[in-house]
Scaffold this motif. Structure first.
Motif, short mmCIF file in Angstrom:
data_model
loop_
_atom_site.label_atom_id
_atom_site.label_comp_id
_atom_site.label_asym_id
_atom_site.label_seq_id
_atom_site.Cartn_x
_atom_site.Cartn_y
_atom_site.Cartn_z
N MET A 1 0.97 -1.24 -0.27
CA MET A 1 0.19 0.62 -0.05
C MET A 1 1.14 1.28 0.12
SD MET A 1 -3.64 -0.89 2.94
CE MET A 1 -2.64 -1.73 3.82
N SER A 2 1.53 0.79 -0.77
CA SER A 2 2.47 2.32 -0.96
C SER A 2 3.34 2.98 0.21
CB SER A 2 2.40 3.73 -1.59
OG SER A 2 3.01 4.21 -1.76
N GLY A 3 3.53 1.68 0.98
CA GLY A 3 4.26 3.06 2.85
C GLY A 3 3.35 2.36 3.66
N LEU A 4 2.53 1.73 3.37
CA LEU A 4 1.60 1.91 4.43
C LEU A 4 0.96 0.04 4.42
CD1 LEU A 4 -1.47 4.56 4.57
CD2 LEU A 4 0.57 3.72 5.86
N GLY A 5 1.18 -0.57 5.75
CA GLY A 5 0.45 -2.07 5.73
C GLY A 5 -0.74 -2.92 6.04
N ALA A 6 -0.56 -3.66 6.32
CA ALA A 6 -1.82 -4.46 6.91
C ALA A 6 -1.90 -3.45 8.52
CB ALA A 6 -2.32 -5.82 7.39
N ARG A 7 -1.10 -3.70 9.16
CA ARG A 7 -0.38 -3.17 10.76
C ARG A 7 -0.69 -1.92 10.53
NH1 ARG A 7 3.96 -2.89 8.22
NH2 ARG A 7 5.24 -0.72 8.33
N ASP A 8 -1.31 -1.27 9.71
CA ASP A 8 -2.06 0.95 9.81
C ASP A 8 -2.93 0.94 9.79
OD1 ASP A 8 0.90 1.28 9.67
OD2 ASP A 8 0.93 0.57 7.63
N ILE A 9 -3.94 -0.76 9.04
CA ILE A 9 -4.72 -0.33 9.30
C ILE A 9 -6.09 0.08 10.92
CG2 ILE A 9 -7.69 -1.74 9.08
CD1 ILE A 9 -5.98 -2.89 6.69
N GLY A 10 -6.70 1.26 10.80
CA GLY A 10 -7.54 1.47 12.48
C GLY A 10 -6.67 3.27 12.53
N HIS A 11 -5.80 2.21 12.04
CA HIS A 11 -4.75 4.02 12.44
C HIS A 11 -4.42 5.08 11.53
CE1 HIS A 11 -3.18 1.55 16.35
NE2 HIS A 11 -3.03 0.87 15.08
N ARG A 12 -3.36 6.69 12.60
CA ARG A 12 -3.79 7.96 11.48
C ARG A 12 -3.50 7.81 10.46
NH1 ARG A 12 -3.22 12.80 14.18
NH2 ARG A 12 -4.54 13.42 12.43
N VAL A 13 -3.13 8.07 9.60
CA VAL A 13 -2.34 8.26 8.59
C VAL A 13 -2.84 9.62 7.46
CG1 VAL A 13 -2.26 5.76 8.08
CG2 VAL A 13 -3.37 7.42 6.80
N VAL A 14 -1.27 9.74 7.17
CA VAL A 14 -1.44 11.08 6.05
C VAL A 14 -0.94 10.11 4.30
CG1 VAL A 14 1.10 11.43 6.78
CG2 VAL A 14 -0.71 13.10 5.27
N VAL A 15 -1.69 10.87 3.67
CA VAL A 15 -1.62 10.09 2.33
C VAL A 15 -1.23 10.65 1.10
CG1 VAL A 15 -2.56 8.03 0.49
CG2 VAL A 15 -2.99 7.76 2.67
N ARG A 16 -0.40 11.18 0.70
CA ARG A 16 -0.11 12.27 -0.49
C ARG A 16 -0.27 11.52 -1.19
NH1 ARG A 16 4.54 16.97 -0.21
NH2 ARG A 16 2.62 17.73 1.68
N HIS A 17 -1.06 12.16 -2.56
CA HIS A 17 -1.44 11.81 -4.26
C HIS A 17 -2.01 12.85 -5.28
CE1 HIS A 17 -5.65 12.26 -3.36
NE2 HIS A 17 -5.51 12.78 -2.31
N ARG A 18 -1.57 11.95 -5.35
CA ARG A 18 -1.78 13.24 -7.32
C ARG A 18 -3.40 13.54 -7.39
NH1 ARG A 18 1.75 9.06 -7.88
NH2 ARG A 18 4.42 9.88 -8.32
N ILE A 19 -3.54 14.52 -7.96
CA ILE A 19 -4.98 14.88 -8.29
C ILE A 19 -4.30 15.66 -9.60
CG2 ILE A 19 -5.72 14.99 -6.13
CD1 ILE A 19 -5.66 18.31 -6.20
#
Length: 308
Positions: A1-19
């Motif tokens: 998941m581009s730097g994220l994994g299953a262990r991160d589900i349920g936790h706060r994250v920041v995702v920078r993505h193209r628009i």
């Protein structure tokens, strides 16, 4: 998941993505993720589905600090999350009666102002419960002005041998990680849920109390064809109230209670939930330890007073 994994589900994250036209950041709780798509839930419960191919960077970030709670608001909110069968008012004070089952559903809640002198409000309270052949009781926040004023009028602890009830709160960010067990949620409990929730016969009035909230879910974990853990969640505004957690003997200390809380929290988020509360006796050390580990903190304590 581009730097994220299953262990991160349920936790706060920041995702920078193209628009179109550049990059943007989404901050929230990672709700789901596949090799193709990441789903982030914003604080307002909006879900953002972000294609992994568009992600420039992503990482887990610290949880938000727990904000102070308005205890006056929560005192009333907790009552609305588990409404009594019969309700009446003395000004803003709420009288509750439910054939004697549970203190919360059979006591006066002194939230707000009674509109009359406190002594007169208590006389009306005694009359209300005497008419229903119930012991007059008042649920008071320990150390609050009404606690002191009602005691000064001669009311005493209704349960002197029992510890205070601790009301704890936290944000969904702390408790909505993926459960370690499959948690089943239903709008109405079945016989198997009730059999797991009660040791012995189910009080006749219990279904009316437990199923009386406008928006609630009943959680269960099944193992070997048997319901081994249950709990209930009710939404009042942005608050999720969790109660009726019970794990079968022989299945305790395995994280089943934690899974119930997490399952209910993950239902609450898309429904507009932001914060959650629960109640536990101060003497229930195992449950208190579990909830503290999940991130719950004390909001206030309450006891019951009676005139006899």
């Amino acid at each position: 998941m581009s730097g994220l994994g299953a262990r991160d589900i349920g936790h706060r994250v920041v995702v920078r993505h193209r628009i179109p036209g550049g990059l943007t950041d989404v901050i929230g709780v990672l709700q789901a993720g596949t090799p193709e798509l990441v789903t982030v839930r914003h604080a307002d419960s909006t879900l953002y589905d972000i294609p992994v191919a568009d992600i420039a960077a992503a990482k887990r970030i610290p949880e938000l600090p727990l904000r102070p709670v308005d205890v006056d608001q929560l005192f009333l909110t907790a009552s609305l999350g588990r409404p009594a069968v019969e309700r009446a008012y003395i000004g803003q004070w709420l009288l509750r009666a439910s054939a004697g089952w549970t203190g919360r559903a059979n006591s006066l809640l002194p939230a707000g102002r009674p509109g009359v002198p406190v002594a007169e409000a208590l006389e009306q309270t005694v009359a209300f419960y005497t008419e229903r052949q119930l012991r007059p009781q008042v649920q008071v926040r320990v150390g609050s002005p009404f606690d002191q004023e009602i005691r000064a009028l001669g009311w005493v602890d209704a349960r002197p041998g029992q510890s205070d009830v601790l009301v704890m709160h936290t944000t969904l960010d702390h408790v909505n990680a993926a459960p370690g067990y499959e948690v089943q949620l239903t709008e109405r409990p079945d016989d198997a849920w009730y059999a797991a929730a009660f040791e012995g016969p189910v009080p006749v009035v219990a279904p009316q109390v437990l199923e009386g909230a406008a928006k609630a879910r009943f959680a269960s974990v099944v193992q070997g064809g048997r319901v081994v853990a249950v709990g209930r969640g009710a939404m009042t505004g942005h608050w999720l109230g969790v109660d009726s957690i019970r794990v079968a003997e022989g299945f305790r200390r395995r994280g089943l209670g934690t899974a119930i809380v997490q399952g209910l929290a993950r239902w609450s988020g898309p429904e507009g939930g932001r914060r959650t509360y629960l109640e536990v006796l101060l003497e229930n050390i195992p449950a208190l330890t579990t909830y503290t580990r999940l991130g719950y903190q004390e909001a206030y304590r309450y006891r019951y007073l009676t005139n006899r």
